[in-house]
Write an enzyme that holds these catalytic residues in place. Structure first.
Site, PDB file in Angstrom:
ATOM      1  N   HIS A 117       7.631  -0.086   6.703  1.00 46.72           N
ATOM      2  CA  HIS A 117       8.131   0.757   7.792  1.00 46.72           C
ATOM      3  C   HIS A 117       8.508  -0.123   8.978  1.00 46.72           C
ATOM      4  O   HIS A 117       8.350  -1.356   8.917  1.00 46.72           O
ATOM      5  CB  HIS A 117       7.104   1.827   8.176  1.00 46.72           C
TER       6      HIS A 117
ATOM      7  N   THR B 133       0.817  -1.213   0.000  1.00 52.67           N
ATOM      8  CA  THR B 133       0.000   0.000   0.000  1.00 52.67           C
ATOM      9  C   THR B 133       0.852   1.266   0.000  1.00 52.67           C
ATOM     10  O   THR B 133       0.334   2.373   0.084  1.00 52.67           O
ATOM     11  CB  THR B 133      -0.930   0.014   1.226  1.00 52.67           C
TER      12      THR B 133
ATOM     13  N   ASP C 252      -3.106  -7.165  15.281  1.00 53.78           N
ATOM     14  CA  ASP C 252      -4.322  -6.650  14.654  1.00 53.78           C
ATOM     15  C   ASP C 252      -4.823  -7.563  13.541  1.00 53.78           C
ATOM     16  O   ASP C 252      -5.905  -7.351  12.988  1.00 53.78           O
ATOM     17  CB  ASP C 252      -4.088  -5.236  14.118  1.00 53.78           C
TER      18      ASP C 252
ATOM     19  N   HIS D  56       6.733  -3.163  10.427  1.00 51.56           N
ATOM     20  CA  HIS D  56       6.797  -4.469   9.769  1.00 51.56           C
ATOM     21  C   HIS D  56       7.987  -5.309  10.220  1.00 51.56           C
ATOM     22  O   HIS D  56       8.121  -6.461   9.806  1.00 51.56           O
ATOM     23  CB  HIS D  56       6.885  -4.291   8.242  1.00 51.56           C
TER      24      HIS D  56
ATOM     25  N   GLN E 100      -8.314 -12.785   2.757  1.00 55.55           N
ATOM     26  CA  GLN E 100      -7.118 -13.245   3.457  1.00 55.55           C
ATOM     27  C   GLN E 100      -7.280 -14.683   3.927  1.00 55.55           C
ATOM     28  O   GLN E 100      -6.320 -15.455   3.936  1.00 55.55           O
ATOM     29  CB  GLN E 100      -6.793 -12.333   4.646  1.00 55.55           C
TER      30      GLN E 100
ATOM     31  N   LYS F 228       5.635   5.413  14.139  1.00 52.37           N
ATOM     32  CA  LYS F 228       5.051   6.674  13.704  1.00 52.37           C
ATOM     33  C   LYS F 228       5.520   7.770  14.667  1.00 52.37           C
ATOM     34  O   LYS F 228       5.511   7.590  15.878  1.00 52.37           O
ATOM     35  CB  LYS F 228       3.522   6.592  13.727  1.00 52.37           C
ATOM     36  N   THR F 229       5.938   8.903  14.139  1.00 56.63           N
ATOM     37  CA  THR F 229       6.400  10.001  14.977  1.00 56.63           C
ATOM     38  C   THR F 229       5.709  11.278  14.533  1.00 56.63           C
ATOM     39  O   THR F 229       4.987  11.305  13.539  1.00 56.63           O
ATOM     40  CB  THR F 229       7.926  10.195  14.860  1.00 56.63           C
TER      41      THR F 229
ATOM     42  N   ARG G  92      -9.612   3.069   3.501  1.00 54.76           N
ATOM     43  CA  ARG G  92      -8.370   3.437   2.835  1.00 54.76           C
ATOM     44  C   ARG G  92      -8.656   4.058   1.461  1.00 54.76           C
ATOM     45  O   ARG G  92      -9.684   3.778   0.846  1.00 54.76           O
ATOM     46  CB  ARG G  92      -7.489   2.192   2.625  1.00 54.76           C
TER      47      ARG G  92
ATOM     48  N   LYS H 181      -8.799   0.354  11.365  1.00 56.72           N
ATOM     49  CA  LYS H 181      -8.625   1.643  10.693  1.00 56.72           C
ATOM     50  C   LYS H 181      -9.837   2.530  10.990  1.00 56.72           C
ATOM     51  O   LYS H 181     -10.972   2.050  11.037  1.00 56.72           O
ATOM     52  CB  LYS H 181      -8.481   1.458   9.174  1.00 56.72           C
TER      53      LYS H 181
ATOM     54  N   LYS I  40       1.276   4.516  17.529  1.00 54.26           N
ATOM     55  CA  LYS I  40       1.817   3.222  17.122  1.00 54.26           C
ATOM     56  C   LYS I  40       3.313   3.334  16.856  1.00 54.26           C
ATOM     57  O   LYS I  40       3.787   4.295  16.264  1.00 54.26           O
ATOM     58  CB  LYS I  40       1.091   2.717  15.874  1.00 54.26           C
TER      59      LYS I  40
END
Length: 422
Positions: A48, A43, A200, A51, A179, A238-239, A89, A85, A235
């Site tokens: 990042h 996506t 998740d 993962h 999935q 993420k910053t 998306r 989410k 999370k």
């Protein structure tokens, strides 16, 4: 097959959030070489650091003699996983997904061994089977095994359904079945017994096990690694300034390294267990000595170096060490032109300039000073450096100040820097 209980080791390192039929899975792993998989939807053009845990867990299984399979979600990424989410998306184009698939596949290849015999890693794309199936066959052969009541009550779906401002589309709702079908196909065609993912993903993994049990009458297993949340509730990865990417062009190796150097002290030894391969006994010994001679700083550096080398390689780590030495130890000897490109990318603030009057003006333009008066006072107080050299009076820039003819580093004290790019 294995001389140790891998599941127990994963528990000891804090790598297991949920697991199904643990006793049976432990016996299966100890007595057989199994195939397991983890899926990654392309996506974006890069993975990042969120993962990293699934990738490292796959690597641990491979080191223990098992075959890891990476499944790129070329089909499922057209929809997007709605799990936890806040809103739907944005749909991506086939063109972007194909480009991102190629980039992500190269990233993943650095973590696993694709040429080590029977347990060589395998990379697949779920487009292979979804391109061949029609909607009626899918609803008849897959959809009939799932209860809407059960699917609605999954935490990831319920969170969206109870929000009147968002809700969930049928498109997103169907992701769970897609999935599940991935797991079924991999179990049938590649004898995959285990799916791993972030916590998740538990609902999606459970659906895959359910489908395999109902259609093939086989046992399948699921294991999730924890999702790491920082103290501010954000999370991990993420910053305020954005996501920490694995792609060096999106997050420079220097910034990547500094992210790990700036983690909270309370997480250092936990992260050593999660993200490195040194023995837990060694990590426990380090933790016992963390307050002796500021050992925790050395251990944080050890963590940052290990993960930077794992993701970016030895050469990029050496560049990071040169930059760090340049900025903090004031050693300019080994710095290279490419290192400044890293700093310019996202290491420190920079400005592009053609001409500048003097040092006072430069300090104002780079926001190291609010005014020329303040800049003058800082220079007089001996707090300003040019290329690590202290400056005690106002200065007119010359060619000697331009490293590699292009870069000048301005510093205010030990930690505030800005780069002039000529």
């Amino acid at each position: 097959m294995n001389e140790f209980n891998l599941i127990e080791r994963l528990h000891n390192r804090g790598l297991i959030s949920y697991i199904t039929n643990e006793d049976n899975l432990s016996k299966l792993i100890q007595n057989n070489s199994i195939s397991l998989y983890c899926g990654f939807d392309p996506t974006d053009e890069s993975l990042h650091i969120g993962h990293l845990l699934p990738l490292i867990t796959l690597k641990r299984f491979q080191m223990a003699g098992h075959r890891p399979i990476i499944l790129i979600g070329g089909a499922t990424s057209l929809i997007g996983d709605p799990s936890f989410k806040d809103k739907e998306r944005i749909f991506n184009t086939n063109k972007n997904i194909n480009i991102w698939t190629e980039k992500i596949s190269k990233q993943i290849s650095c973590f696993l061994d694709f040429n080590c015999g029977e347990n060589s890693a395998l990379l697949l794309n779920n487009n292979t089977w979804f391109n061949k199936i029609n909607i009626l066959s899918f609803l008849r052969d897959v959809g009939k095994y799932f209860s809407i009541n059960t699917m609605i009550n999954r935490a990831a779906v319920k969170q969206r359904i109870t929000r009147p401002d968002q809700g969930i589309s049928f498109t997103e709702f169907s992701y769970n079945l897609l999935q599940a079908y991935d797991f079924f196909i991999l179990n049938k065609q590649y004898e995959v017994d285990l799916q791993i993912g972030g916590s998740d993903q538990w609902g999606n993994i459970s659906s895959g096990m359910h489908l395999i049990n109902r259609r093939s009458k086989k046992a399948a297993y699921g294991l999730t690694v924890p999702l790491l949340i920082q103290s501010n509730g954000v999370k991990f990865g993420k910053t305020e300034s954005g996501t920490i990417w694995l792609d060096a062009n999106k997050t420079s190796p220097y910034r990547f390294y500094q992210f790990w150097m700036n983690i909270e002290d309370s997480n250092v030894y936990y992260f050593l267990k999660l993200f490195t391969f040194i023995k837990t006994s060694e990590i426990n010994k380090r933790e016992q000595k963390k307050y002796i001679d500021n050992q925790i700083i050395n251990d944080k550096s050890f963590l940052a170096k290990n993960i930077t080398q794992l993701v970016h390689g030895k050469e990029k780590l050496l560049a990071v060490e040169r930059i760090t030495e340049f900025l903090f130890s004031k050693n300019i000897t080994n710095i290279e032109e490419a290192d400044f490109q890293q700093l310019k990318q996202d290491g420190i603030p920079f400005i592009e300039i053609d001409n500048i009057k003097d040092l006072q003006e430069a300090l104002v333009l780079t926001s190291l000073a609010e005014s020329r008066t303040q800049a003058k006072n800082m220079i007089i107080s001996n707090s300003i450096s040019i290329n690590t050299k202290k400056i005690r009076k106002n200065h007119i820039f010359n060619n000697q100040d331009k490293l590699f003819g292009k870069f000048t580093l301005l510093s205010r004290g030990k930690k505030q820097h800005s780069l002039l790019c000529w």
